[in-house]
Design a protein around this motif. Structure first.
Motif, PDB file in Angstrom:
ATOM      1  N   VAL A  34       2.139 -10.386  -8.234  1.00  0.00           N
ATOM      2  CA  VAL A  34       1.505  -9.228  -8.855  1.00  0.00           C
ATOM      3  C   VAL A  34       2.165  -8.892 -10.190  1.00  0.00           C
ATOM      4  CG1 VAL A  34       1.023  -6.768  -8.618  1.00  0.00           C
ATOM      5  CG2 VAL A  34       0.702  -8.288  -6.665  1.00  0.00           C
ATOM      6  N   ARG A  39       0.305  -9.308 -13.566  1.00  0.00           N
ATOM      7  CA  ARG A  39      -0.056  -8.079 -14.263  1.00  0.00           C
ATOM      8  C   ARG A  39       0.745  -7.853 -15.538  1.00  0.00           C
ATOM      9  NH1 ARG A  39      -4.968  -7.920 -12.804  1.00  0.00           N
ATOM     10  NH2 ARG A  39      -5.179  -8.024 -10.536  1.00  0.00           N
ATOM     11  N   SER A  70      -1.466 -17.151  -9.739  1.00  0.00           N
ATOM     12  CA  SER A  70      -1.878 -16.007 -10.549  1.00  0.00           C
ATOM     13  C   SER A  70      -1.252 -16.048 -11.936  1.00  0.00           C
ATOM     14  CB  SER A  70      -1.498 -14.703  -9.847  1.00  0.00           C
ATOM     15  OG  SER A  70      -2.202 -14.568  -8.636  1.00  0.00           O
ATOM     16  N   GLN A  79      -4.803   1.189 -13.892  1.00  0.00           N
ATOM     17  CA  GLN A  79      -5.093   0.207 -12.848  1.00  0.00           C
ATOM     18  C   GLN A  79      -3.993  -0.848 -12.766  1.00  0.00           C
ATOM     19  OE1 GLN A  79      -8.905  -1.126 -14.179  1.00  0.00           O
ATOM     20  NE2 GLN A  79      -9.987   0.672 -13.428  1.00  0.00           N
ATOM     21  N   ILE A  80      -3.503  -1.297 -13.907  1.00  0.00           N
ATOM     22  CA  ILE A  80      -2.459  -2.321 -13.894  1.00  0.00           C
ATOM     23  C   ILE A  80      -1.178  -1.784 -13.268  1.00  0.00           C
ATOM     24  CG2 ILE A  80      -0.919  -3.672 -15.379  1.00  0.00           C
ATOM     25  CD1 ILE A  80      -3.304  -4.169 -17.223  1.00  0.00           C
ATOM     26  N   GLN A  84      -1.506  -1.650  -9.583  1.00  0.00           N
ATOM     27  CA  GLN A  84      -1.348  -2.977  -8.998  1.00  0.00           C
ATOM     28  C   GLN A  84       0.106  -3.436  -9.033  1.00  0.00           C
ATOM     29  OE1 GLN A  84      -4.239  -4.747 -11.545  1.00  0.00           O
ATOM     30  NE2 GLN A  84      -5.896  -4.573 -10.066  1.00  0.00           N
ATOM     31  N   SER A 137       1.900  -0.666  -6.389  1.00  0.00           N
ATOM     32  CA  SER A 137       1.391  -0.422  -5.043  1.00  0.00           C
ATOM     33  C   SER A 137       0.854  -1.671  -4.359  1.00  0.00           C
ATOM     34  CB  SER A 137       0.276   0.632  -5.094  1.00  0.00           C
ATOM     35  OG  SER A 137       0.762   1.836  -5.633  1.00  0.00           O
ATOM     36  N   SER A 138       0.250  -2.573  -5.117  1.00  0.00           N
ATOM     37  CA  SER A 138      -0.402  -3.712  -4.499  1.00  0.00           C
ATOM     38  C   SER A 138       0.572  -4.644  -3.802  1.00  0.00           C
ATOM     39  CB  SER A 138      -1.214  -4.501  -5.541  1.00  0.00           C
ATOM     40  OG  SER A 138      -2.290  -3.729  -5.990  1.00  0.00           O
ATOM     41  N   ASP A 173      -0.593  -5.289  -0.236  1.00  0.00           N
ATOM     42  CA  ASP A 173      -1.027  -6.642   0.105  1.00  0.00           C
ATOM     43  C   ASP A 173      -0.306  -7.154   1.347  1.00  0.00           C
ATOM     44  OD1 ASP A 173      -2.673  -8.730  -0.353  1.00  0.00           O
ATOM     45  OD2 ASP A 173      -1.441  -9.679  -1.881  1.00  0.00           O
ATOM     46  N   SER A 184      -0.971   5.954  -5.200  1.00  0.00           N
ATOM     47  CA  SER A 184       0.004   4.960  -4.769  1.00  0.00           C
ATOM     48  C   SER A 184       0.438   5.212  -3.328  1.00  0.00           C
ATOM     49  CB  SER A 184       1.214   4.955  -5.694  1.00  0.00           C
ATOM     50  OG  SER A 184       1.893   6.198  -5.658  1.00  0.00           O
ATOM     51  N   TYR A 195      -2.721   4.589  -0.806  1.00  0.00           N
ATOM     52  CA  TYR A 195      -3.028   3.200  -0.496  1.00  0.00           C
ATOM     53  C   TYR A 195      -2.244   2.706   0.717  1.00  0.00           C
ATOM     54  CZ  TYR A 195      -5.531   2.777  -4.934  1.00  0.00           C
ATOM     55  OH  TYR A 195      -6.419   2.933  -5.961  1.00  0.00           O
TER      56      TYR A 195
END
Length: 479
Positions: A20, A24, A150, A254-255, A258, A261-262, A266, A338, A341
């Protein structure tokens, strides 16, 4: 928690972070460069295309990726069925976009999006071919290869986009970059497949996954619509340039979501799903995830909100100064999102996608109420109203989380309150300092204000509860 599962989750967190953050941060650097080379109008056209495709892609994926991750066991026949359905849906949706693009462009009063939308719709099919493979990598905690994939896709597509922008291709630099990223991601997934399609198809097994994913799909449709309809409404009412200004602030928000939090989200879904049968372990893992997110992600969003005006001018250039107040409001929302999620991932892992649907319905209703009742001629007022609407719905998510997970409000409050107070103090310190630090260099002002906020937060959070701070570090080390 068994040592094997603990090791998988910890390794997954590390490599998910690499995936990520590498993706990102690389994407953010490329985004910074493109924002300096392209105009708000060009970004607005791309933002409209991007919003439409992201919304439609939800119908292609149908929530099946999370259903595959969450299922106790998965058979090849189920994967074959999911692959066929996803691929067929992608072809139908792509064809529909190509045919209806003129009507969509006319309806939004943005004729410039017609041809870019038709071309970019190819990404729907490209992405659909990788859904099953990606879900299996997540299910088996194979985040190392996902990280490399990625990063490579981001760098290759970013290089193409920057090269085209330098040659004066305008919005097409962004469109080609988007398609190139989709193709690179797909190619790298199938270089090392965890599963290969076969003739064995289990429609009964597909129906089992569908029972979980159908509720999740409806929730995802509303969630995507909640954000995408708002973006498209800005473009239709205020024009491509205003949408471009919003898209820059929104993209940074959004970035950062991600980035912060992502990683936990994930791996959290995979880890929570493996612990769903043990309520005590599950609740303890929930406390750890919420506390870590509140201690790390939430204050970064608050600090970003505090320095947003300086950030947008310093990074993107003075032509994007109007994006600063937009980012300010969205970053405040991100601080709450955050944490939300993690709550949503825990509810989903328990198989209660119907509860996440209730939360999403409430958010969508709030957005629609704002679009109907607020004026259409002021971008910042629309953004402020959107953020207020989303924040008002937040308590519902935690109330449903408590009903499913069984956490104690007092225990959760004790763990997180020092970080909330410290983050608020950090924001206030920047507001006060800005009144006195009138510096000509925006980069110097940004650096000093961000450093001040970070220092205030660090000192105050440790001072308010040293034991909680030490426990959080221990939990992060041993998760």
């Amino acid at each position: 928690m068994t040592e094997s599962l603990r090791g998988k989750i910890f390794s997954g967190l590390i490599w998910s972070a690499v995936r990520v953050w590498g993706n990102r941060l690389g994407g953010l650097l490329i985004f910074f460069i493109l924002a300096r080379l392209l105009s708000p109008t060009e970004f607005g056209v791309y933002a409209a295309v991007w919003a439409i495709l992201l919304f439609l892609e939800v119908f292609t994926e149908q929530g099946m990726a999370d259903a595959i991750v969450q299922a106790p066991a998965i058979a090849p026949g189920q994967l074959n069925a999911v692959f066929l359905v996803n691929f067929a849906a992608s072809l139908a949706i792509c064809g529909g976009v190509v045919l209806l693009a003129p009507e969509i462009a006319a309806w939004l009063a943005m004729p410039a999006i017609e041809f870019p939308l038709q071309v970019a719709s190819a990404s729907i099919v490209i992405n659909a071919l990788g859904f099953c493979q990606l879900a299996l990598y997540r299910r088996q905690f194979q985040y190392k290869w996902l990280a490399m994939r990625s990063l490579l896709a981001t760098l290759l597509s970013g290089g193409v986009g920057i090269g085209l922008a330098l040659q004066g291709f305008g919005v097409w630099a962004l469109i080609v970059q988007y398609i190139t990223a989709a193709f690179c991601n797909l190619l790298l997934l199938w270089i090392r497949p965890l599963w290969r399609p076969s003739r064995s198809v289990s429609w009964r097994g597909f129906a089992q996954l569908l029972r979980f994913s159908s509720k999740l799909l409806f929730s995802r449709v509303l969630e995507a619509g909640n954000a995408r309809v708002f973006e498209l409404a800005i473009g239709a009412w205020l024009g491509a340039a205003m949408l471009g200004l919003y898209s820059v602030g929104s993209r940074v928000h959004q970035i950062v979501i991600q980035l912060l939090s992502s990683v936990v989200l994930d791996v959290g879904l995979s880890g929570f799903s493996r612990m769903a049968g043990d309520p005590l372990r599950f609740t303890q893992a929930y406390y750890k995830a919420i506390t870590a997110t509140t201690a790390i992600a939430m204050p970064i969003f608050i600090i970003l909100a505090a320095v947003a005006p300086e950030f947008c001018v310093a990074v993107f250039g003075r032509q994007w100064h109007a994006s600063g107040p937009i980012l300010q409001w969205l970053a405040i929302l991100g601080a709450v999102q955050s944490i939300q999620y993690i709550n949503g991932a825990a509810i989903t892992a328990l198989g209660r996608s119907d509860k996440t649907l209730i939360i999403t319905c409430a958010k969508t209703a709030a957005t629609l109420a704002i679009l109907v009742n607020y004026g259409h001629d002021d971008l910042l007022k629309l953004v402020e109203a959107f953020v207020y609407g989303q924040l008002l719905v937040s308590p519902l998510g935690f109330a449903l989380g408590k009903a499913q997970i069984g956490f104690a409000w007092r225990s959760l409050f004790v763990k997180v309150w020092p970080y909330v107070i410290a983050a608020g103090a950090a924001y206030w310190s920047v507001w006060v300092a800005r009144q006195y630090w009138v510096l000509e260099s925006v980069w110097l002002r940004l650096t000093l204000l961000a450093s001040l906020a970070g220092t205030v937060y660090s000192i105050l959070s440790i001072t308010l509860s040293f034991n909680t701070f030490v426990t959080t570090l221990r939990n992060l080390r041993h998760s």
